[in-house]
Motif scaffolding. Structure first.
Motif, PDB file in Angstrom:
ATOM      1  N   THR A   2      29.546  -6.423 -10.807  1.00  0.00           N
ATOM      2  CA  THR A   2      29.242  -7.311  -9.957  1.00  0.00           C
ATOM      3  C   THR A   2      28.118  -6.391  -9.103  1.00  0.00           C
ATOM      4  OG1 THR A   2      31.291  -8.473  -9.558  1.00  0.00           O
ATOM      5  CG2 THR A   2      29.531  -8.818  -7.903  1.00  0.00           C
ATOM      6  N   ILE A   3      28.721  -5.312  -9.054  1.00  0.00           N
ATOM      7  CA  ILE A   3      27.472  -4.256  -8.039  1.00  0.00           C
ATOM      8  C   ILE A   3      26.085  -4.218  -8.836  1.00  0.00           C
ATOM      9  CG2 ILE A   3      27.340  -2.150  -7.205  1.00  0.00           C
ATOM     10  CD1 ILE A   3      30.246  -2.289  -6.411  1.00  0.00           C
ATOM     11  N   LEU A   4      26.491  -3.730 -10.191  1.00  0.00           N
ATOM     12  CA  LEU A   4      25.188  -3.453 -11.002  1.00  0.00           C
ATOM     13  C   LEU A   4      24.369  -4.748 -11.038  1.00  0.00           C
ATOM     14  CD1 LEU A   4      23.891  -1.857 -12.912  1.00  0.00           C
ATOM     15  CD2 LEU A   4      25.143  -2.814 -14.701  1.00  0.00           C
ATOM     16  N   PHE A   5      25.213  -6.114 -11.306  1.00  0.00           N
ATOM     17  CA  PHE A   5      24.150  -7.271 -11.333  1.00  0.00           C
ATOM     18  C   PHE A   5      23.338  -7.522 -10.085  1.00  0.00           C
ATOM     19  CE2 PHE A   5      23.967 -11.764 -10.598  1.00  0.00           C
ATOM     20  CZ  PHE A   5      22.980 -12.262 -11.564  1.00  0.00           C
ATOM     21  N   ALA A   6      24.066  -7.230  -8.751  1.00  0.00           N
ATOM     22  CA  ALA A   6      23.514  -7.462  -7.506  1.00  0.00           C
ATOM     23  C   ALA A   6      22.196  -6.345  -7.312  1.00  0.00           C
ATOM     24  CB  ALA A   6      24.394  -7.052  -6.156  1.00  0.00           C
ATOM     25  N   ALA A   7      22.637  -5.400  -7.742  1.00  0.00           N
ATOM     26  CA  ALA A   7      21.516  -3.949  -7.546  1.00  0.00           C
ATOM     27  C   ALA A   7      20.421  -4.389  -8.495  1.00  0.00           C
ATOM     28  CB  ALA A   7      21.986  -2.650  -8.074  1.00  0.00           C
ATOM     29  N   GLY A   8      20.308  -5.024  -9.519  1.00  0.00           N
ATOM     30  CA  GLY A   8      19.548  -5.675 -10.368  1.00  0.00           C
ATOM     31  C   GLY A   8      18.658  -6.660  -9.853  1.00  0.00           C
ATOM     32  N   VAL A   9      19.517  -7.755  -9.394  1.00  0.00           N
ATOM     33  CA  VAL A   9      18.683  -8.817  -8.710  1.00  0.00           C
ATOM     34  C   VAL A   9      17.848  -8.344  -7.571  1.00  0.00           C
ATOM     35  CG1 VAL A   9      19.144 -10.931  -7.258  1.00  0.00           C
ATOM     36  CG2 VAL A   9      20.420 -10.782  -9.311  1.00  0.00           C
ATOM     37  N   TRP A  10      18.659  -7.496  -6.675  1.00  0.00           N
ATOM     38  CA  TRP A  10      17.745  -6.749  -5.674  1.00  0.00           C
ATOM     39  C   TRP A  10      16.611  -6.188  -6.118  1.00  0.00           C
ATOM     40  CZ3 TRP A  10      16.279  -1.874  -4.315  1.00  0.00           C
ATOM     41  CH2 TRP A  10      15.965  -1.687  -3.021  1.00  0.00           C
ATOM     42  N   ALA A  11      16.638  -5.308  -7.226  1.00  0.00           N
ATOM     43  CA  ALA A  11      15.504  -4.552  -7.617  1.00  0.00           C
ATOM     44  C   ALA A  11      14.323  -5.403  -8.096  1.00  0.00           C
ATOM     45  CB  ALA A  11      16.004  -3.677  -8.740  1.00  0.00           C
ATOM     46  N   ILE A  12      14.742  -6.559  -8.689  1.00  0.00           N
ATOM     47  CA  ILE A  12      13.840  -7.594  -9.250  1.00  0.00           C
ATOM     48  C   ILE A  12      13.222  -8.206  -8.039  1.00  0.00           C
ATOM     49  CG2 ILE A  12      13.416  -9.667 -10.683  1.00  0.00           C
ATOM     50  CD1 ILE A  12      15.548  -8.578 -12.572  1.00  0.00           C
ATOM     51  N   THR A  13      13.800  -8.838  -7.140  1.00  0.00           N
ATOM     52  CA  THR A  13      13.266  -9.261  -5.966  1.00  0.00           C
ATOM     53  C   THR A  13      12.395  -8.337  -5.162  1.00  0.00           C
ATOM     54  OG1 THR A  13      15.303 -10.675  -5.869  1.00  0.00           O
ATOM     55  CG2 THR A  13      13.812 -10.777  -3.885  1.00  0.00           C
ATOM     56  N   PHE A  14      12.917  -7.277  -4.899  1.00  0.00           N
ATOM     57  CA  PHE A  14      11.805  -6.244  -4.104  1.00  0.00           C
ATOM     58  C   PHE A  14      10.761  -5.992  -5.199  1.00  0.00           C
ATOM     59  CE2 PHE A  14      10.721  -1.916  -3.097  1.00  0.00           C
ATOM     60  CZ  PHE A  14      10.482  -2.106  -1.539  1.00  0.00           C
ATOM     61  N   TRP A  15      10.603  -5.713  -6.337  1.00  0.00           N
ATOM     62  CA  TRP A  15       9.562  -5.671  -7.011  1.00  0.00           C
ATOM     63  C   TRP A  15       8.554  -6.726  -6.784  1.00  0.00           C
ATOM     64  CZ3 TRP A  15       8.573  -1.269 -10.262  1.00  0.00           C
ATOM     65  CH2 TRP A  15       7.360  -1.426 -10.922  1.00  0.00           C
ATOM     66  N   ASN A  16       9.289  -7.840  -6.994  1.00  0.00           N
ATOM     67  CA  ASN A  16       8.081  -9.067  -6.856  1.00  0.00           C
ATOM     68  C   ASN A  16       7.626  -9.119  -5.706  1.00  0.00           C
ATOM     69  OD1 ASN A  16       8.600  -9.786  -9.757  1.00  0.00           O
ATOM     70  ND2 ASN A  16      10.214 -11.019  -9.250  1.00  0.00           N
ATOM     71  N   GLU A  17       8.279  -9.070  -4.365  1.00  0.00           N
ATOM     72  CA  GLU A  17       7.707  -9.174  -3.187  1.00  0.00           C
ATOM     73  C   GLU A  17       6.718  -8.014  -2.707  1.00  0.00           C
ATOM     74  OE1 GLU A  17      10.963  -9.057  -0.442  1.00  0.00           O
ATOM     75  OE2 GLU A  17      11.695 -11.088  -1.070  1.00  0.00           O
ATOM     76  N   SER A  18       6.736  -6.717  -3.563  1.00  0.00           N
ATOM     77  CA  SER A  18       5.972  -5.801  -3.301  1.00  0.00           C
ATOM     78  C   SER A  18       4.824  -5.642  -4.022  1.00  0.00           C
ATOM     79  CB  SER A  18       6.640  -4.405  -2.950  1.00  0.00           C
ATOM     80  OG  SER A  18       7.122  -4.276  -4.359  1.00  0.00           O
ATOM     81  N   SER A  19       4.306  -6.625  -4.973  1.00  0.00           N
ATOM     82  CA  SER A  19       3.383  -6.564  -6.180  1.00  0.00           C
ATOM     83  C   SER A  19       2.162  -6.508  -5.444  1.00  0.00           C
ATOM     84  CB  SER A  19       3.747  -7.596  -7.121  1.00  0.00           C
ATOM     85  OG  SER A  19       3.262  -8.937  -6.309  1.00  0.00           O
ATOM     86  N   GLY A  20       1.787  -6.974  -4.284  1.00  0.00           N
ATOM     87  CA  GLY A  20       0.456  -7.148  -3.759  1.00  0.00           C
ATOM     88  C   GLY A  20       0.101  -5.684  -3.144  1.00  0.00           C
ATOM     89  N   VAL A  21       0.948  -4.768  -2.862  1.00  0.00           N
ATOM     90  CA  VAL A  21       0.602  -3.634  -2.311  1.00  0.00           C
ATOM     91  C   VAL A  21      -0.236  -2.339  -3.047  1.00  0.00           C
ATOM     92  CG1 VAL A  21       1.884  -1.700  -0.884  1.00  0.00           C
ATOM     93  CG2 VAL A  21       2.838  -4.058  -0.811  1.00  0.00           C
ATOM     94  N   ALA A  22      -1.247  -2.007  -2.521  1.00  0.00           N
ATOM     95  CA  ALA A  22      -1.874  -1.128  -3.085  1.00  0.00           C
ATOM     96  C   ALA A  22      -1.441   0.451  -2.815  1.00  0.00           C
ATOM     97  CB  ALA A  22      -3.356  -1.181  -2.782  1.00  0.00           C
ATOM     98  N   MET A  23      -1.403   1.438  -3.751  1.00  0.00           N
ATOM     99  CA  MET A  23      -1.140   2.749  -3.607  1.00  0.00           C
ATOM    100  C   MET A  23      -2.567   3.266  -3.195  1.00  0.00           C
ATOM    101  SD  MET A  23       2.061   4.487  -4.871  1.00  0.00           S
ATOM    102  CE  MET A  23       2.086   4.645  -6.797  1.00  0.00           C
ATOM    103  N   THR A  24      -2.257   4.316  -2.336  1.00  0.00           N
ATOM    104  CA  THR A  24      -3.440   5.400  -2.535  1.00  0.00           C
ATOM    105  C   THR A  24      -3.413   6.517  -3.229  1.00  0.00           C
ATOM    106  OG1 THR A  24      -2.339   6.759  -0.810  1.00  0.00           O
ATOM    107  CG2 THR A  24      -3.531   4.847   0.118  1.00  0.00           C
ATOM    108  N   LYS A  25      -4.519   7.287  -3.298  1.00  0.00           N
ATOM    109  CA  LYS A  25      -4.577   8.296  -4.228  1.00  0.00           C
ATOM    110  C   LYS A  25      -3.412   9.544  -3.915  1.00  0.00           C
ATOM    111  CE  LYS A  25      -7.582  11.300  -3.393  1.00  0.00           C
ATOM    112  NZ  LYS A  25      -8.905  12.206  -3.232  1.00  0.00           N
ATOM    113  N   HIS A  26      -3.138   9.488  -2.771  1.00  0.00           N
ATOM    114  CA  HIS A  26      -2.063  10.367  -2.225  1.00  0.00           C
ATOM    115  C   HIS A  26      -0.677   9.996  -2.685  1.00  0.00           C
ATOM    116  CE1 HIS A  26      -5.329  11.650   0.596  1.00  0.00           C
ATOM    117  NE2 HIS A  26      -4.864  12.959   0.307  1.00  0.00           N
ATOM    118  N   GLY A  27      -0.385   8.685  -2.611  1.00  0.00           N
ATOM    119  CA  GLY A  27       0.758   8.157  -3.028  1.00  0.00           C
ATOM    120  C   GLY A  27       0.789   8.346  -4.693  1.00  0.00           C
TER     121      GLY A  27
END
Length: 72
Positions: A2-27
């Motif tokens: 259950t913890i593995l599934f919850a971590a996967g759902v959280w990771a996919i959700t976080f990945w989709n929400e932060s898709s519009g963020v640009a990363m600088t050269k330093h990043g």
């Protein structure tokens, strides 16, 4: 499981929400250096563990290993 599934759902959700963020050269530099050094340290430690096991140092340091009687 259950913890593995919850971590996967959280990771996919976080990945989709932060898709519009640009990363600088330093990043990108920080990401590359962090990846490089993590892989270098991981591979180095695995190599040390492999060579230590092959050289016999691990058997000497194991206090619970049954000792063979000395040859006569």
């Amino acid at each position: 499981m259950t913890i593995l599934f919850a971590a996967g759902v959280w990771a996919i959700t976080f990945w989709n929400e932060s898709s519009g963020v640009a990363m600088t050269k330093h990043g990108w530099i920080a990401l590359g250096l962090g990846t490089f050094f993590s892989l270098t340290i991981g591979c180095g430690l695995m190599a040390l563990m492999f060579f230590s096991s092959r050289s016999g140092h691990d058997e000497v340091a194991d206090p619970f290993r049954k000792r063979e009687p000395p040859a006569k």
